[in-house]
Motif scaffolding. Structure first.
Motif, PDB file in Angstrom:
ATOM      1  N   LEU A 248       0.827  -1.206   0.000  1.00 28.70           N
ATOM      2  CA  LEU A 248       0.000   0.000   0.000  1.00 28.70           C
ATOM      3  C   LEU A 248       0.863   1.258   0.000  1.00 28.70           C
ATOM      4  O   LEU A 248       0.546   2.253  -0.654  1.00 28.70           O
ATOM      5  N   VAL A 249       1.970   1.203   0.729  1.00 22.58           N
ATOM      6  CA  VAL A 249       2.916   2.322   0.737  1.00 22.58           C
ATOM      7  C   VAL A 249       3.491   2.516  -0.665  1.00 22.58           C
ATOM      8  O   VAL A 249       3.642   3.648  -1.144  1.00 22.58           O
ATOM      9  N   SER A 250       3.810   1.412  -1.351  1.00 19.07           N
ATOM     10  CA  SER A 250       4.349   1.497  -2.711  1.00 19.07           C
ATOM     11  C   SER A 250       3.349   2.159  -3.651  1.00 19.07           C
ATOM     12  O   SER A 250       3.727   2.962  -4.507  1.00 19.07           O
ATOM     13  N   ILE A 251       2.068   1.829  -3.477  1.00 22.21           N
ATOM     14  CA  ILE A 251       1.038   2.455  -4.298  1.00 22.21           C
ATOM     15  C   ILE A 251       0.932   3.940  -3.982  1.00 22.21           C
ATOM     16  O   ILE A 251       0.848   4.782  -4.877  1.00 22.21           O
ATOM     17  N   GLN A 252       0.966   4.258  -2.693  1.00 20.58           N
ATOM     18  CA  GLN A 252       0.832   5.650  -2.278  1.00 20.58           C
ATOM     19  C   GLN A 252       1.945   6.533  -2.850  1.00 20.58           C
ATOM     20  O   GLN A 252       1.740   7.706  -3.146  1.00 20.58           O
ATOM     21  N   LYS A 253       3.114   5.943  -3.059  1.00 18.46           N
ATOM     22  CA  LYS A 253       4.251   6.701  -3.587  1.00 18.46           C
ATOM     23  C   LYS A 253       4.068   7.127  -5.039  1.00 18.46           C
ATOM     24  O   LYS A 253       4.701   8.094  -5.481  1.00 18.46           O
ATOM     25  N   VAL A 254       3.225   6.404  -5.784  1.00 14.14           N
ATOM     26  CA  VAL A 254       3.122   6.694  -7.219  1.00 14.14           C
ATOM     27  C   VAL A 254       1.762   7.258  -7.640  1.00 14.14           C
ATOM     28  O   VAL A 254       1.596   7.651  -8.795  1.00 14.14           O
ATOM     29  N   VAL A 255       0.793   7.304  -6.725  1.00 18.95           N
ATOM     30  CA  VAL A 255      -0.505   7.876  -7.077  1.00 18.95           C
ATOM     31  C   VAL A 255      -0.545   9.344  -6.683  1.00 18.95           C
ATOM     32  O   VAL A 255       0.343   9.851  -6.000  1.00 18.95           O
ATOM     33  N   ASP A 256      -1.574  10.041  -7.145  1.00 17.50           N
ATOM     34  CA  ASP A 256      -1.723  11.468  -6.848  1.00 17.50           C
ATOM     35  C   ASP A 256      -1.917  11.696  -5.361  1.00 17.50           C
ATOM     36  O   ASP A 256      -2.473  10.858  -4.644  1.00 17.50           O
ATOM     37  N   ASN A 257      -1.442  12.850  -4.908  1.00 18.69           N
ATOM     38  CA  ASN A 257      -1.693  13.236  -3.521  1.00 18.69           C
ATOM     39  C   ASN A 257      -3.203  13.328  -3.296  1.00 18.69           C
ATOM     40  O   ASN A 257      -3.952  13.797  -4.147  1.00 18.69           O
ATOM     41  N   GLY A 258      -3.630  12.865  -2.162  1.00 17.57           N
ATOM     42  CA  GLY A 258      -5.049  12.908  -1.855  1.00 17.57           C
ATOM     43  C   GLY A 258      -5.801  11.643  -2.236  1.00 17.57           C
ATOM     44  O   GLY A 258      -6.993  11.510  -1.944  1.00 17.57           O
TER      45      GLY A 258
ATOM     46  N   ASP B 202      -7.317   8.181  -1.919  1.00 22.94           N
ATOM     47  CA  ASP B 202      -7.795   7.441  -0.751  1.00 22.94           C
ATOM     48  C   ASP B 202      -7.238   6.010  -0.811  1.00 22.94           C
ATOM     49  O   ASP B 202      -7.788   5.154  -1.506  1.00 22.94           O
ATOM     50  N   ILE B 203      -6.146   5.771  -0.088  1.00 26.44           N
ATOM     51  CA  ILE B 203      -5.510   4.460  -0.119  1.00 26.44           C
ATOM     52  C   ILE B 203      -6.413   3.396   0.516  1.00 26.44           C
ATOM     53  O   ILE B 203      -6.397   2.227   0.112  1.00 26.44           O
ATOM     54  N   GLY B 204      -7.204   3.798   1.468  1.00 25.50           N
ATOM     55  CA  GLY B 204      -8.160   2.858   2.055  1.00 25.50           C
ATOM     56  C   GLY B 204      -9.141   2.359   1.015  1.00 25.50           C
ATOM     57  O   GLY B 204      -9.494   1.174   0.989  1.00 25.50           O
ATOM     58  N   ALA B 205      -9.576   3.262   0.117  1.00 25.21           N
ATOM     59  CA  ALA B 205     -10.493   2.870  -0.948  1.00 25.21           C
ATOM     60  C   ALA B 205      -9.797   1.942  -1.935  1.00 25.21           C
ATOM     61  O   ALA B 205     -10.411   1.001  -2.457  1.00 25.21           O
ATOM     62  N   VAL B 206      -8.521   2.200  -2.187  1.00 26.51           N
ATOM     63  CA  VAL B 206      -7.748   1.323  -3.069  1.00 26.51           C
ATOM     64  C   VAL B 206      -7.671  -0.076  -2.462  1.00 26.51           C
ATOM     65  O   VAL B 206      -7.835  -1.083  -3.158  1.00 26.51           O
ATOM     66  N   PHE B 207      -7.413  -0.126  -1.155  1.00 26.86           N
ATOM     67  CA  PHE B 207      -7.352  -1.416  -0.470  1.00 26.86           C
ATOM     68  C   PHE B 207      -8.680  -2.157  -0.563  1.00 26.86           C
ATOM     69  O   PHE B 207      -8.720  -3.359  -0.841  1.00 26.86           O
ATOM     70  N   ASP B 208      -9.787  -1.429  -0.356  1.00 28.38           N
ATOM     71  CA  ASP B 208     -11.109  -2.056  -0.431  1.00 28.38           C
ATOM     72  C   ASP B 208     -11.363  -2.599  -1.837  1.00 28.38           C
ATOM     73  O   ASP B 208     -11.914  -3.695  -2.007  1.00 28.38           O
TER      74      ASP B 208
ATOM     75  N   GLY C 199      -7.781   5.969 -10.378  1.00 27.64           N
ATOM     76  CA  GLY C 199      -9.228   5.926 -10.293  1.00 27.64           C
ATOM     77  C   GLY C 199      -9.816   4.623 -10.801  1.00 27.64           C
ATOM     78  O   GLY C 199      -9.293   3.538 -10.574  1.00 27.64           O
ATOM     79  N   ALA C 200     -10.914   4.754 -11.537  1.00 27.96           N
ATOM     80  CA  ALA C 200     -11.618   3.579 -12.047  1.00 27.96           C
ATOM     81  C   ALA C 200     -10.742   2.775 -13.008  1.00 27.96           C
ATOM     82  O   ALA C 200     -10.817   1.547 -13.059  1.00 27.96           O
ATOM     83  N   GLU C 201      -9.892   3.480 -13.801  1.00 25.82           N
ATOM     84  CA  GLU C 201      -9.004   2.784 -14.732  1.00 25.82           C
ATOM     85  C   GLU C 201      -8.056   1.848 -14.003  1.00 25.82           C
ATOM     86  O   GLU C 201      -7.777   0.735 -14.483  1.00 25.82           O
TER      87      GLU C 201
END
Length: 247
Positions: A32-42, A44-50, A80-82
């Motif tokens: 999840l940290v790895s994803i957070q490093k490459v996605v836009d600021n803001g 929702d990593i929790g939503a990504v996890f879900d 996002g959805a993509e």
């Protein structure tokens, strides 16, 4: 990273010890940290996890493997959805191709980029790989490898995705070589088919690049003819033909 962990163990099987559970949490948190490093600021990593949890459940994969797919596509700038759509496609490719979700996502990304395809076409790519693998003595992984090596060159030479798939499927089935080897071979051969060594190699198997009117034949048919002809050759002759076609 604060997310809901309760569902995660479902896709890892029974967790026997606290140490094993802790290892699972560390693994997921790291991804999840790895994803957070490459996605836009803001984001929702929790939503990504879900969303990854849903993907894992739908396609019978662990959350860890689902997150591997998300990481790969997130690195390519999808969001996002993509991101969810492509991660799902990566997991499907992993299932039908019996390869890791990370490798499947890498191959899928390469095809999307080289053929300039839309996210909505991802499942079509997988369907094409699966159909060809079912009709030839080849595999989804070999097709994906070949596409990742030769896609851009094939597109520049006027072929479409399915035509290149047919070439890779035919040649890998005939030669039993890896998809990467055939992809590199096709990448080198396509621009060199008009060279003297390539012409000599075609003559060795009695295949012509032009028709009776002198027009350039369909490249797919040329490759199909060559692939069928090399079945009749011994190893030394087959290597000679391949080297000649490579220019």
């Amino acid at each position: 990273m604060k997310v809901k962990w309760s569902a995660s163990t479902i896709f890892y099987g029974t967790v026997r010890t606290a140490k094993e559970f802790a290892t699972i949490l560390v693994d997921i948190d790291s991804k999840l940290v790895s994803i957070q490093k490459v996605v836009d600021n803001g984001t929702d990593i929790g939503a990504v996890f879900d969303r990854a949890t849903q993907s894992a459940e739908t396609f019978g994969q662990s959350i860890s493997k689902a997150l591997d797919a998300y990481i790969e596509f997130a690195r390519q700038g999808y969001k996002g959805a993509e991101l969810g759509t492509l991660a799902d496609a990566g997991l499907v490719a992993s299932n039908v191709g019996e390869i890791s979700s990370q490798s499947a996502s890498e191959y899928l990304t390469a095809s999307l980029v080289q053929w300039k395809k839309e996210t909505s076409e991802a499942m079509g790519i997988i369907d094409s790989w699966n159909n060809v693998s079912n009709n030839y003595a080849t595999t989804v992984e070999k097709l994906a490898q070949g596409q990742s090596r030769a896609g851009a060159t094939a597109k520049a030479m006027g072929l479409d995705f399915d035509q290149l798939n047919a070439i890779i499927g035919t040649v890998t089935a005939s030669t039993k070589q890896s998809g990467s080897e055939i992809g590199n071979f096709v990448k080198n051969v396509l621009p060199r088919l008009i060279s003297d060594p390539a012409q000599d190699a075609l003559k060795m198997v009695n295949v012509s690049l032009t028709d009776k009117q002198g027009n350039l034949r369909d490249i797919v048919q040329v490759y199909t003819d060559v692939a069928n002809k090399v079945k009749e050759l011994n190893d030394t002759e087959r290597i000679s033909v391949m080297e000649g076609l490579a220019g």
